[in-house]
Scaffold this motif. Sequence first.
Motif, PDB file in Angstrom:
ATOM      1  N   VAL A 120     -81.149 -44.004  11.077  1.00  0.00           N
ATOM      2  CA  VAL A 120     -81.841 -42.604  11.247  1.00  0.00           C
ATOM      3  C   VAL A 120     -80.551 -41.524  11.113  1.00  0.00           C
ATOM      4  O   VAL A 120     -78.974 -41.086  11.119  1.00  0.00           O
ATOM      5  CB  VAL A 120     -81.935 -42.367  12.756  1.00  0.00           C
ATOM      6  N   PHE A 121     -81.688 -40.695  10.274  1.00  0.00           N
ATOM      7  CA  PHE A 121     -80.686 -38.766   9.824  1.00  0.00           C
ATOM      8  C   PHE A 121     -80.631 -37.594  10.717  1.00  0.00           C
ATOM      9  O   PHE A 121     -82.118 -37.910  10.431  1.00  0.00           O
ATOM     10  CB  PHE A 121     -80.210 -39.295   8.568  1.00  0.00           C
ATOM     11  N   THR A 122     -79.593 -36.980  10.949  1.00  0.00           N
ATOM     12  CA  THR A 122     -80.812 -35.703  11.781  1.00  0.00           C
ATOM     13  C   THR A 122     -79.620 -34.833  10.901  1.00  0.00           C
ATOM     14  O   THR A 122     -78.624 -34.434  10.462  1.00  0.00           O
ATOM     15  CB  THR A 122     -80.086 -35.525  13.173  1.00  0.00           C
ATOM     16  N   ASP A 123     -80.591 -33.547  10.162  1.00  0.00           N
ATOM     17  CA  ASP A 123     -80.574 -32.789   9.634  1.00  0.00           C
ATOM     18  C   ASP A 123     -80.235 -31.315  10.454  1.00  0.00           C
ATOM     19  O   ASP A 123     -81.149 -31.287  11.154  1.00  0.00           O
ATOM     20  CB  ASP A 123     -81.449 -32.280   8.007  1.00  0.00           C
ATOM     21  N   HIS A 124     -79.375 -31.050  10.429  1.00  0.00           N
ATOM     22  CA  HIS A 124     -78.776 -29.377  11.074  1.00  0.00           C
ATOM     23  C   HIS A 124     -78.529 -28.075  10.008  1.00  0.00           C
ATOM     24  O   HIS A 124     -78.197 -27.243  11.042  1.00  0.00           O
ATOM     25  CB  HIS A 124     -78.046 -29.801  11.964  1.00  0.00           C
ATOM     26  N   SER A 125     -78.826 -28.428   9.155  1.00  0.00           N
ATOM     27  CA  SER A 125     -78.599 -27.287   8.024  1.00  0.00           C
ATOM     28  C   SER A 125     -79.683 -26.712   6.792  1.00  0.00           C
ATOM     29  O   SER A 125     -80.937 -27.414   7.001  1.00  0.00           O
ATOM     30  CB  SER A 125     -76.988 -27.506   7.447  1.00  0.00           C
ATOM     31  N   LEU A 126     -79.660 -26.344   6.902  1.00  0.00           N
ATOM     32  CA  LEU A 126     -80.770 -25.150   5.464  1.00  0.00           C
ATOM     33  C   LEU A 126     -79.582 -25.007   3.938  1.00  0.00           C
ATOM     34  O   LEU A 126     -78.569 -24.778   4.157  1.00  0.00           O
ATOM     35  CB  LEU A 126     -81.022 -24.048   5.957  1.00  0.00           C
ATOM     36  N   PHE A 127     -80.250 -25.594   3.239  1.00  0.00           N
ATOM     37  CA  PHE A 127     -79.711 -25.088   1.605  1.00  0.00           C
ATOM     38  C   PHE A 127     -80.502 -25.066   0.823  1.00  0.00           C
ATOM     39  O   PHE A 127     -81.805 -25.081   0.370  1.00  0.00           O
ATOM     40  CB  PHE A 127     -79.078 -26.637   1.336  1.00  0.00           C
ATOM     41  N   GLY A 128     -79.837 -24.186  -0.130  1.00  0.00           N
ATOM     42  CA  GLY A 128     -81.126 -23.517  -1.405  1.00  0.00           C
ATOM     43  C   GLY A 128     -81.119 -24.618  -2.371  1.00  0.00           C
ATOM     44  O   GLY A 128     -80.707 -26.232  -2.278  1.00  0.00           O
ATOM     45  N   PHE A 129     -81.688 -24.219  -3.640  1.00  0.00           N
ATOM     46  CA  PHE A 129     -81.550 -24.835  -4.899  1.00  0.00           C
ATOM     47  C   PHE A 129     -81.427 -24.430  -6.168  1.00  0.00           C
ATOM     48  O   PHE A 129     -81.604 -25.309  -6.643  1.00  0.00           O
ATOM     49  CB  PHE A 129     -83.955 -25.034  -4.927  1.00  0.00           C
ATOM     50  N   ALA A 130     -80.943 -23.581  -6.195  1.00  0.00           N
ATOM     51  CA  ALA A 130     -80.504 -22.927  -7.263  1.00  0.00           C
ATOM     52  C   ALA A 130     -78.731 -22.770  -8.414  1.00  0.00           C
ATOM     53  O   ALA A 130     -78.276 -23.398  -8.629  1.00  0.00           O
ATOM     54  CB  ALA A 130     -80.706 -21.291  -6.783  1.00  0.00           C
ATOM     55  N   ASP A 131     -78.237 -22.308  -6.518  1.00  0.00           N
ATOM     56  CA  ASP A 131     -76.299 -22.104  -7.074  1.00  0.00           C
ATOM     57  C   ASP A 131     -75.552 -24.023  -6.833  1.00  0.00           C
ATOM     58  O   ASP A 131     -76.406 -25.228  -7.247  1.00  0.00           O
ATOM     59  CB  ASP A 131     -75.344 -22.001  -6.006  1.00  0.00           C
ATOM     60  N   ALA A 132     -74.524 -23.777  -7.335  1.00  0.00           N
ATOM     61  CA  ALA A 132     -73.894 -25.130  -8.074  1.00  0.00           C
ATOM     62  C   ALA A 132     -73.960 -26.188  -7.229  1.00  0.00           C
ATOM     63  O   ALA A 132     -73.953 -26.970  -6.812  1.00  0.00           O
ATOM     64  CB  ALA A 132     -73.517 -25.107  -9.119  1.00  0.00           C
ATOM     65  N   GLY A 133     -73.900 -25.716  -5.779  1.00  0.00           N
ATOM     66  CA  GLY A 133     -73.203 -25.225  -4.438  1.00  0.00           C
ATOM     67  C   GLY A 133     -74.139 -26.659  -3.914  1.00  0.00           C
ATOM     68  O   GLY A 133     -73.927 -28.220  -4.187  1.00  0.00           O
ATOM     69  N   SER A 134     -75.313 -26.087  -3.723  1.00  0.00           N
ATOM     70  CA  SER A 134     -76.379 -26.418  -3.745  1.00  0.00           C
ATOM     71  C   SER A 134     -77.150 -27.457  -3.658  1.00  0.00           C
ATOM     72  O   SER A 134     -77.158 -28.959  -3.510  1.00  0.00           O
ATOM     73  CB  SER A 134     -77.878 -25.517  -3.443  1.00  0.00           C
ATOM     74  N   HIS A 156     -89.205 -26.544  12.222  1.00  0.00           N
ATOM     75  CA  HIS A 156     -90.020 -26.903  10.905  1.00  0.00           C
ATOM     76  C   HIS A 156     -89.465 -26.822   9.687  1.00  0.00           C
ATOM     77  O   HIS A 156     -89.945 -27.285   8.520  1.00  0.00           O
ATOM     78  CB  HIS A 156     -91.166 -26.883  11.740  1.00  0.00           C
ATOM     79  N   THR A 157     -88.719 -25.357   9.812  1.00  0.00           N
ATOM     80  CA  THR A 157     -88.670 -25.051   8.094  1.00  0.00           C
ATOM     81  C   THR A 157     -87.478 -25.878   7.945  1.00  0.00           C
ATOM     82  O   THR A 157     -87.358 -26.199   6.517  1.00  0.00           O
ATOM     83  CB  THR A 157     -88.015 -23.357   8.468  1.00  0.00           C
ATOM     84  N   CYS A 158     -86.869 -26.869   8.670  1.00  0.00           N
ATOM     85  CA  CYS A 158     -85.731 -27.268   8.339  1.00  0.00           C
ATOM     86  C   CYS A 158     -86.389 -28.505   8.249  1.00  0.00           C
ATOM     87  O   CYS A 158     -86.015 -28.735   6.546  1.00  0.00           O
ATOM     88  CB  CYS A 158     -84.765 -27.865   9.797  1.00  0.00           C
ATOM     89  N   LYS A 159     -87.313 -28.581   8.286  1.00  0.00           N
ATOM     90  CA  LYS A 159     -88.096 -30.126   7.757  1.00  0.00           C
ATOM     91  C   LYS A 159     -88.782 -30.279   6.016  1.00  0.00           C
ATOM     92  O   LYS A 159     -88.545 -30.542   6.006  1.00  0.00           O
ATOM     93  CB  LYS A 159     -89.328 -30.617   9.296  1.00  0.00           C
ATOM     94  N   GLU A 160     -89.415 -29.029   6.102  1.00  0.00           N
ATOM     95  CA  GLU A 160     -90.003 -28.715   5.092  1.00  0.00           C
ATOM     96  C   GLU A 160     -88.294 -28.738   3.799  1.00  0.00           C
ATOM     97  O   GLU A 160     -88.279 -29.182   2.897  1.00  0.00           O
ATOM     98  CB  GLU A 160     -90.250 -27.246   5.028  1.00  0.00           C
ATOM     99  N   ASN A 161     -87.169 -28.110   4.350  1.00  0.00           N
ATOM    100  CA  ASN A 161     -86.369 -27.536   3.535  1.00  0.00           C
ATOM    101  C   ASN A 161     -85.454 -29.603   2.962  1.00  0.00           C
ATOM    102  O   ASN A 161     -85.702 -29.478   2.177  1.00  0.00           O
ATOM    103  CB  ASN A 161     -85.045 -26.569   4.372  1.00  0.00           C
ATOM    104  N   THR A 162     -85.427 -29.711   4.041  1.00  0.00           N
ATOM    105  CA  THR A 162     -84.601 -31.745   3.947  1.00  0.00           C
ATOM    106  C   THR A 162     -85.877 -33.070   3.337  1.00  0.00           C
ATOM    107  O   THR A 162     -85.617 -33.230   2.353  1.00  0.00           O
ATOM    108  CB  THR A 162     -84.988 -32.230   5.293  1.00  0.00           C
TER     109      THR A 162
END
Length: 493
Positions: A120-134, A156-162
């Motif tokens: 099982v994995f739990t995500d606690h963060s949000l990341f973008g899609f454009a920059d190299a790091g993301s 729910h925002t984190c879920k959409e992002n993940t």
Amino acid sequence: MPYNIAMVSDFFFPQPGGVESHIYQVSSKLIDRGHKVIIITHAYKGRTGVRYLTNGLKVYHVPFFVIYRETTFPTVFSFFPMFRNIIIREQIEIVHGHVSLSSFCAEAILHARTMGLRTVFTDHSLFGFADAGSILTNKLLKFTLSDVDHAICVSHTCKENTVLRASLDPLMVSVIPNAVVAENFRPLSYNPRGSQSITGSPDPRPAPTPIGPNDTITIVVISRLFYNKGTDLLIAAIPRILAANPNIRFIIAGSGPKAIDLEQMLERNVLQDKVEMLGSIRHEEVRDVMVRGHIYLHPSLTEAFGTVIVEAASCGLYVVCTRVGGIPEVLPQHMTTFAKPEEDDLVFATGKAIAALRSNKVRTDRFHDQVKMMYSWQDVAERTERVYQGVTGDISPEEFYGYYPGQGWEASGDRVRSFALIDRLKRYYGCGVWAGKLFCLCVVIDFLIYVFLEMWFPRANIDIARSWPKKQPAGKSRVSTDRSQTRNHSLGS
């Protein structure tokens, strides 16, 4: 049915933070519910080897090289022998990783699947899609979650992002928010009698004395001083807030690379008598700092949940925060004033909050009782336990995923992850033209290392650790000693 669970992450105590607190609180509540839980993290200064925390929670501090923000250097395979030893010693059945940027988490999930364990994995963060790091981070997350049994997000925002970042089936991602121990975050003048419920029932307590126009209002900021936490925004806003509102004082707690920029701003504007810098504080000191203030300012640029704003509201502080990520989901509107992640809007929102407090329009004395009814770690543990029941098959896929006959779709068999090597390779191969082949190579090498370890370092030579003695809750059966070994050997059956 009780489970043997390993929580794995680079981020844990003694480092303070929301993720660290989340792992500890969930683990402690799961132990209360009859499960066995251990923590696997890297060694911290003064913390090596095996430690026991409250409630019999065992922590393995693995000696690995830390490179940046308490994240270990990713080696992919060198962690496997030690990880296998711990898993067998503790008879672990479920490996639960936390944080997408944790090297330990990504490697543990890979090794656990190779060993035939549920993950099982739990995500606690949000990341973008454009920059190299993301882009690099999202590819790593895709690698981590391609073979995971289920994922949990804190909003729910984190879920959409993940789901977008890792191309997941949305039904394989659950939303379980963070919580707070409200008893540890009480206001100074807390009176539990006659508390108002969140349903709006009358509160017989008299309204507190309003803050006069000449009374000092203290604004508290407790955050890691990094770019993503909005420290640059804070540095630009503080002089303007102090210039526009007399009798205002700031208390800032936290450390990070942006601390020097903050100190330079104070010297440049001669604001040392208006802004108190506390540096890094421990989590148990957060409440003592918060109750010194009236407003909590949270200028973060990205946030999946924001546990600290729940703690601030529980302490009776009015919250000013940016409308980013999952923050709007956390608290009701009467506890917060939202601002765009811009300097002008943050200054305006802070001035609006100051005016609301001076006019006594906000009953902050009611916040603690309301927060106590909204969030509970016991509820988080129960919902996490249901995820474990779903991935282990103790509840049916129809019940877990919400499928009932006649709804027009059938539960996908791919949601129950197979341990067969060929099936795992198929899942990883779809991660990209080049990345898919690289991921498949990693899985094959990991499998060969596992076969080598099983041949040359057999399980019979590894001592089984004794569990911490505890009273079994009523209605809970004892964990059978051979159940985990049966599941561990399922790959070779």
